[in-house]
Each structure stands twice: as structure tokens, then as C-alpha cells.
Design a protein around this motif. Structure first.
Motif, PDB file in Angstrom:
ATOM      1  N   GLU A  83      -0.537   6.815   9.645  1.00 39.87           N
ATOM      2  CA  GLU A  83      -0.897   6.462   8.471  1.00 39.87           C
ATOM      3  C   GLU A  83      -1.357   5.342   7.834  1.00 39.87           C
ATOM      4  OE1 GLU A  83       0.746   7.500   4.975  1.00 39.87           O
ATOM      5  OE2 GLU A  83       0.404   9.030   6.464  1.00 39.87           O
ATOM      6  N   ALA A  84      -0.956   4.419   8.908  1.00 37.78           N
ATOM      7  CA  ALA A  84      -1.986   3.270   8.441  1.00 37.78           C
ATOM      8  C   ALA A  84      -3.314   3.280   8.648  1.00 37.78           C
ATOM      9  CB  ALA A  84      -1.782   2.436   9.530  1.00 37.78           C
ATOM     10  N   PHE A  85      -4.074   4.795   8.834  1.00 38.85           N
ATOM     11  CA  PHE A  85      -5.586   4.299   9.002  1.00 38.85           C
ATOM     12  C   PHE A  85      -5.638   5.146   7.581  1.00 38.85           C
ATOM     13  CE2 PHE A  85      -5.836   4.723  13.511  1.00 38.85           C
ATOM     14  CZ  PHE A  85      -6.544   2.721  13.804  1.00 38.85           C
ATOM     15  N   ARG A  86      -5.154   5.717   7.216  1.00 40.84           N
ATOM     16  CA  ARG A  86      -5.137   6.672   6.646  1.00 40.84           C
ATOM     17  C   ARG A  86      -4.938   5.700   4.229  1.00 40.84           C
ATOM     18  NH1 ARG A  86      -2.115   9.447   1.355  1.00 40.84           N
ATOM     19  NH2 ARG A  86      -0.235   8.584   2.292  1.00 40.84           N
ATOM     20  N   LEU A  87      -4.292   4.847   4.742  1.00 42.48           N
ATOM     21  CA  LEU A  87      -3.848   4.142   3.985  1.00 42.48           C
ATOM     22  C   LEU A  87      -4.703   2.922   4.265  1.00 42.48           C
ATOM     23  CD1 LEU A  87       0.050   4.346   3.855  1.00 42.48           C
ATOM     24  CD2 LEU A  87      -1.309   4.731   1.883  1.00 42.48           C
ATOM     25  N   GLY A  88      -6.220   2.968   4.872  1.00 42.05           N
ATOM     26  CA  GLY A  88      -6.600   1.745   5.021  1.00 42.05           C
ATOM     27  C   GLY A  88      -6.012   0.624   5.392  1.00 42.05           C
ATOM     28  N   ALA A  89      -4.480   0.285   6.116  1.00 41.80           N
ATOM     29  CA  ALA A  89      -3.400  -0.498   5.964  1.00 41.80           C
ATOM     30  C   ALA A  89      -3.972  -1.806   7.273  1.00 41.80           C
ATOM     31  CB  ALA A  89      -1.793  -0.415   6.192  1.00 41.80           C
ATOM     32  N   ALA A  90      -3.925  -3.073   7.233  1.00 41.73           N
ATOM     33  CA  ALA A  90      -4.368  -4.181   8.362  1.00 41.73           C
ATOM     34  C   ALA A  90      -2.886  -4.015   8.737  1.00 41.73           C
ATOM     35  CB  ALA A  90      -5.457  -4.836   7.263  1.00 41.73           C
ATOM     36  N   ARG A  91      -1.508  -4.163   8.446  1.00 40.61           N
ATOM     37  CA  ARG A  91      -0.352  -4.759   8.860  1.00 40.61           C
ATOM     38  C   ARG A  91       0.389  -3.902   8.254  1.00 40.61           C
ATOM     39  NH1 ARG A  91      -2.057 -10.147   9.453  1.00 40.61           N
ATOM     40  NH2 ARG A  91      -4.066 -10.748   8.752  1.00 40.61           N
ATOM     41  N   ILE A  92       1.745  -4.238   9.481  1.00 43.35           N
ATOM     42  CA  ILE A  92       2.310  -2.865   9.018  1.00 43.35           C
ATOM     43  C   ILE A  92       4.209  -3.722   9.039  1.00 43.35           C
ATOM     44  CG2 ILE A  92       1.295  -0.664   9.399  1.00 43.35           C
ATOM     45  CD1 ILE A  92       2.288  -0.841  12.171  1.00 43.35           C
ATOM     46  N   VAL A  93       5.417  -3.148   9.066  1.00 44.24           N
ATOM     47  CA  VAL A  93       6.837  -4.213   9.178  1.00 44.24           C
ATOM     48  C   VAL A  93       7.109  -1.965   9.435  1.00 44.24           C
ATOM     49  CG1 VAL A  93       8.395  -5.093   8.181  1.00 44.24           C
ATOM     50  CG2 VAL A  93       6.074  -5.192   7.307  1.00 44.24           C
ATOM     51  N   MET A  94       8.066  -2.572  10.497  1.00 41.11           N
ATOM     52  CA  MET A  94       8.600  -1.125  11.028  1.00 41.11           C
ATOM     53  C   MET A  94      10.510  -1.994  10.577  1.00 41.11           C
ATOM     54  SD  MET A  94       8.088  -1.446  14.449  1.00 41.11           S
ATOM     55  CE  MET A  94       8.890  -0.091  15.360  1.00 41.11           C
ATOM     56  N   VAL A  95      11.148  -1.091   9.337  1.00 37.50           N
ATOM     57  CA  VAL A  95      12.232  -1.138   8.907  1.00 37.50           C
ATOM     58  C   VAL A  95      13.417  -0.343   9.080  1.00 37.50           C
ATOM     59  CG1 VAL A  95      13.193  -2.029   7.101  1.00 37.50           C
ATOM     60  CG2 VAL A  95      11.018  -1.658   6.610  1.00 37.50           C
ATOM     61  N   LEU A 132       0.716  -1.080  -0.095  1.00 42.58           N
ATOM     62  CA  LEU A 132      -0.108   0.270   0.766  1.00 42.58           C
ATOM     63  C   LEU A 132       0.222   1.021   0.040  1.00 42.58           C
ATOM     64  CD1 LEU A 132      -2.505  -0.857   2.536  1.00 42.58           C
ATOM     65  CD2 LEU A 132      -2.825  -0.826   0.117  1.00 42.58           C
ATOM     66  N   GLY A 133       2.111   1.223   0.515  1.00 35.62           N
ATOM     67  CA  GLY A 133       2.236   2.620   0.678  1.00 35.62           C
ATOM     68  C   GLY A 133       3.755   2.450   1.713  1.00 35.62           C
ATOM     69  N   VAL A 134       4.978   2.829   1.676  1.00 34.89           N
ATOM     70  CA  VAL A 134       6.235   3.124   2.557  1.00 34.89           C
ATOM     71  C   VAL A 134       6.347   4.580   3.501  1.00 34.89           C
ATOM     72  CG1 VAL A 134       9.033   2.787   2.787  1.00 34.89           C
ATOM     73  CG2 VAL A 134       7.654   1.858   1.372  1.00 34.89           C
ATOM     74  N   LYS A 135       6.759   4.949   3.982  1.00 31.77           N
ATOM     75  CA  LYS A 135       6.530   6.546   4.705  1.00 31.77           C
ATOM     76  C   LYS A 135       8.042   5.853   5.296  1.00 31.77           C
ATOM     77  CE  LYS A 135       4.758   9.617   7.891  1.00 31.77           C
ATOM     78  NZ  LYS A 135       3.548  10.259   8.035  1.00 31.77           N
ATOM     79  N   ILE A 136       9.085   7.626   5.544  1.00 33.51           N
ATOM     80  CA  ILE A 136      10.560   7.508   6.433  1.00 33.51           C
ATOM     81  C   ILE A 136       9.325   8.206   7.511  1.00 33.51           C
ATOM     82  CG2 ILE A 136      12.612   8.452   6.518  1.00 33.51           C
ATOM     83  CD1 ILE A 136      12.452   8.632   3.196  1.00 33.51           C
ATOM     84  N   LEU A 137       9.563   7.310   8.897  1.00 36.55           N
ATOM     85  CA  LEU A 137       8.297   7.742   9.906  1.00 36.55           C
ATOM     86  C   LEU A 137       9.583   8.831   9.968  1.00 36.55           C
ATOM     87  CD1 LEU A 137       6.134   7.787  10.475  1.00 36.55           C
ATOM     88  CD2 LEU A 137       6.780   6.556  12.703  1.00 36.55           C
ATOM     89  N   THR A 191      -2.067  -4.061  18.492  1.00 35.72           N
ATOM     90  CA  THR A 191      -2.891  -5.092  19.352  1.00 35.72           C
ATOM     91  C   THR A 191      -4.146  -3.920  19.079  1.00 35.72           C
ATOM     92  OG1 THR A 191      -1.493  -6.156  20.108  1.00 35.72           O
ATOM     93  CG2 THR A 191      -3.470  -6.207  21.203  1.00 35.72           C
ATOM     94  N   ILE A 192      -4.217  -3.095  20.034  1.00 34.56           N
ATOM     95  CA  ILE A 192      -5.477  -1.807  20.528  1.00 34.56           C
ATOM     96  C   ILE A 192      -5.691  -1.243  19.111  1.00 34.56           C
ATOM     97  CG2 ILE A 192      -6.023   0.263  21.190  1.00 34.56           C
ATOM     98  CD1 ILE A 192      -3.375   0.105  23.510  1.00 34.56           C
ATOM     99  N   MET A 193      -5.196  -1.040  18.203  1.00 34.92           N
ATOM    100  CA  MET A 193      -6.044  -0.170  16.791  1.00 34.92           C
ATOM    101  C   MET A 193      -6.064  -0.943  16.163  1.00 34.92           C
ATOM    102  SD  MET A 193      -5.665   3.359  18.003  1.00 34.92           S
ATOM    103  CE  MET A 193      -4.863   4.016  18.383  1.00 34.92           C
ATOM    104  N   ASP A 194      -5.969  -2.291  16.351  1.00 35.25           N
ATOM    105  CA  ASP A 194      -6.357  -3.989  15.294  1.00 35.25           C
ATOM    106  C   ASP A 194      -5.556  -3.466  13.340  1.00 35.25           C
ATOM    107  OD1 ASP A 194      -7.738  -5.533  14.515  1.00 35.25           O
ATOM    108  OD2 ASP A 194      -9.026  -4.943  13.653  1.00 35.25           O
ATOM    109  N   VAL A 195      -4.186  -2.343  14.140  1.00 33.99           N
ATOM    110  CA  VAL A 195      -2.586  -2.531  13.064  1.00 33.99           C
ATOM    111  C   VAL A 195      -1.715  -4.107  13.224  1.00 33.99           C
ATOM    112  CG1 VAL A 195      -1.618  -1.239  11.513  1.00 33.99           C
ATOM    113  CG2 VAL A 195      -3.489  -0.311  12.289  1.00 33.99           C
ATOM    114  N   MET A 196      -1.833  -4.926  12.855  1.00 35.66           N
ATOM    115  CA  MET A 196      -0.926  -5.711  13.484  1.00 35.66           C
ATOM    116  C   MET A 196       0.219  -5.767  12.609  1.00 35.66           C
ATOM    117  SD  MET A 196      -0.801 -10.055  12.146  1.00 35.66           S
ATOM    118  CE  MET A 196       0.449 -10.819  13.322  1.00 35.66           C
TER     119      MET A 196
END
Length: 231
Positions: free
Chosen positions: A165-177, A142-147, A203-208
Motif C-alpha cells: 500500500e505504501a508503494f501504491r500511494l507513493g508514501a515515504a513515511r508510515i505510522v502504525m496505529v 496520503l491515506g489511511v488503511k485499516i489493515l 528500512t529494507i524498502m526505504d519506507v520509514m
């Protein structure tokens, strides 16, 4: 002895060889010479290209030229600011082209896929960066953001910004890099603690949070495999 381009027989000149046979027949030095376009007063572009390749060591590597800054490339006699910029832009163009093609069919199966996607962008950075990869439920891009962009040793970030940003993109899963400028991807205590904070927030926000990956110089660490974190 390396001949200057203008002294080469016409069929052996990089431009003419490319026109006649295609770019795939050019040597690494000839490819660089075409990008440089011209040499200097005392050196042809092919000869200059060989000098640039020598920067990478006893076994010249076209890929490793990208490690050098504009200033370092200018250390080669005859390579001014414009030629150094041309080389850096060539590598950036290649990266963006590769990524734009990947995005059309980009699906991440595991940490190896993710590390491969970020490796060449991040392995040579002289500072620490945190990038967040955003995925849908099927692990499609869905996208990558330099945080966060940090110092040589650390980077600071806001868990809140990750979730916004996860909510803005509608992301259900994320990875930190993030990368370690030292080249050693071994996880620090802070790496583990910050990853755990994002696991809890997700876990609280339902974004794994699928994984937290540390990029080193050609190697990486996946914290998903680190048993000190509660996923």
C-alpha cells in the motif's frame, strides 16, 4: 418538568428556535430532538433527548452518546431502530465532515497530532484494529488503511501488505496505529515485537516507520519514545 415539544410555546420549539436564531442557540437536548424529528406516543422528542443524554451519566455529555451501540440506544423507551440509526449516522457524518476538512490541510507534526486524528474513531472500539497512516516526505496526509481487524485482545497483520500500500500511494513515511479495547494503552511484548518487524521491513524498502501509536480511552502511547525498540 420537561414539556413535550408539541406542548411548548412555538418560539421555544427546537425547529422554530433554529429558524429564528440559528442552530448554535439550541441546547444539546434540542439538537438531538431535531435529529430524532418526532417523539413517541407518550413522550416528546425533547424529553426523549434528555433520556438519551442520561445514558452518559450524572454529567450528560453529547459526545459520549457515540459510545453506545444501536441496541443500547434502543434501551431508551421510545427509541426504536430508526431513531437509533439516525443518531449513529449523525455522529458518523460529523466525523467524516471533520476529516474531509482536515485532509485539505493535513500535516502531522508529531505523535500528538496523529493520536488526536485517530482518538475519537478508535477509543471506544470493542475489538482491536490496526490502521496504517501513509505520509509523504513532508509528513502530509496520503491515506489511511485499516489493515487488520482483530479480536478483543489481538490483531494479525502482514508487513508485506503495509509495504504494498505504501508503494501504491507513493508514501515515504508510515505510522502504525492500533487500539487497546481495555482502554489501557500500555505496550505489550507483541506490540513491541510487531513494531520492530515493520521498522526492519521499512528500512529494507526505504519506507520509514515514524511511530507506532497505541490508542486507549482518551490516552495514548507512542512507541517512538520506547527505548526498547531500535528505530
Amino acid at each position: 418538568m420537561i414539556q413535550r415539544k408539541k406542548n411548548l410555546p412555538e418560539p421555544e420549539r427546537p425547529y422554530e428556535r433554529c429558524l429564528a436564531l440559528g442552530p448554535q442557540v439550541l441546547t444539546d437536548a434540542e439538537l438531538i430532538a431535531v435529529v430524532l424529528r418526532t417523539g413517541s406516543k407518550n413522550k416528546g422528542s425533547v424529553e426523549m433527548a434528555h433520556e438519551i443524554l442520561k445514558l452518559t451519566g450524572d454529567e450528560p455529555s453529547l459526545a459520549d452518546i457515540d459510545k453506545f451501540s444501536i441496541g443500547e440506544l434502543q434501551a431508551v423507551p421510545g427509541v426504536g431502530k430508526v431513531k437509533a440509526i439516525q443518531l449513529k449516522v449523525m455522529y458518523e457524518f460529523s466525523r467524516r465532515l471533520w476529516k474531509s476538512r482536515l485532509k485539505e490541510r493535513l500535516y502531522f507534526r508529531d505523535s500528538t497530532d496523529i493520536a488526536a486524528y485517530f482518538m475519537e474513531d478508535m477509543r471506544h472500539l470493542d475489538h482491536e484494529e490496526l490502521r496504517i497512516l501513509y505520509l509523504d516526505l513532508k509528513c502530509r496526509f496520503l491515506g489511511v488503511k485499516i489493515l487488520s481487524v482483530g479480536t478483543l485482545k489481538s490483531t494479525l497483520f502482514s508487513t508485506r501488505d503495509i509495504m504494498i500500500e505504501a508503494f501504491r500511494l507513493g508514501a515515504a513515511r508510515i505510522v502504525m496505529v492500533h487500539n487497546h479495547p481495555s482502554g489501557d494503552p500500555k505496550a505489550s511484548e507483541e506490540d513491541i515485537a510487531s513494531t520492530q518487524r515493520v521498522v526492519i521491513a521499512g528500512t529494507i524498502m526505504d519506507v520509514m516507520l515514524l511511530d507506532s501509536i497505541i490508542i486507549g480511552d482518551g490516552v495514548y502511547t507512542s512507541l517512538r519514545q520506547n527505548k526498547r525498540i531500535s528505530w
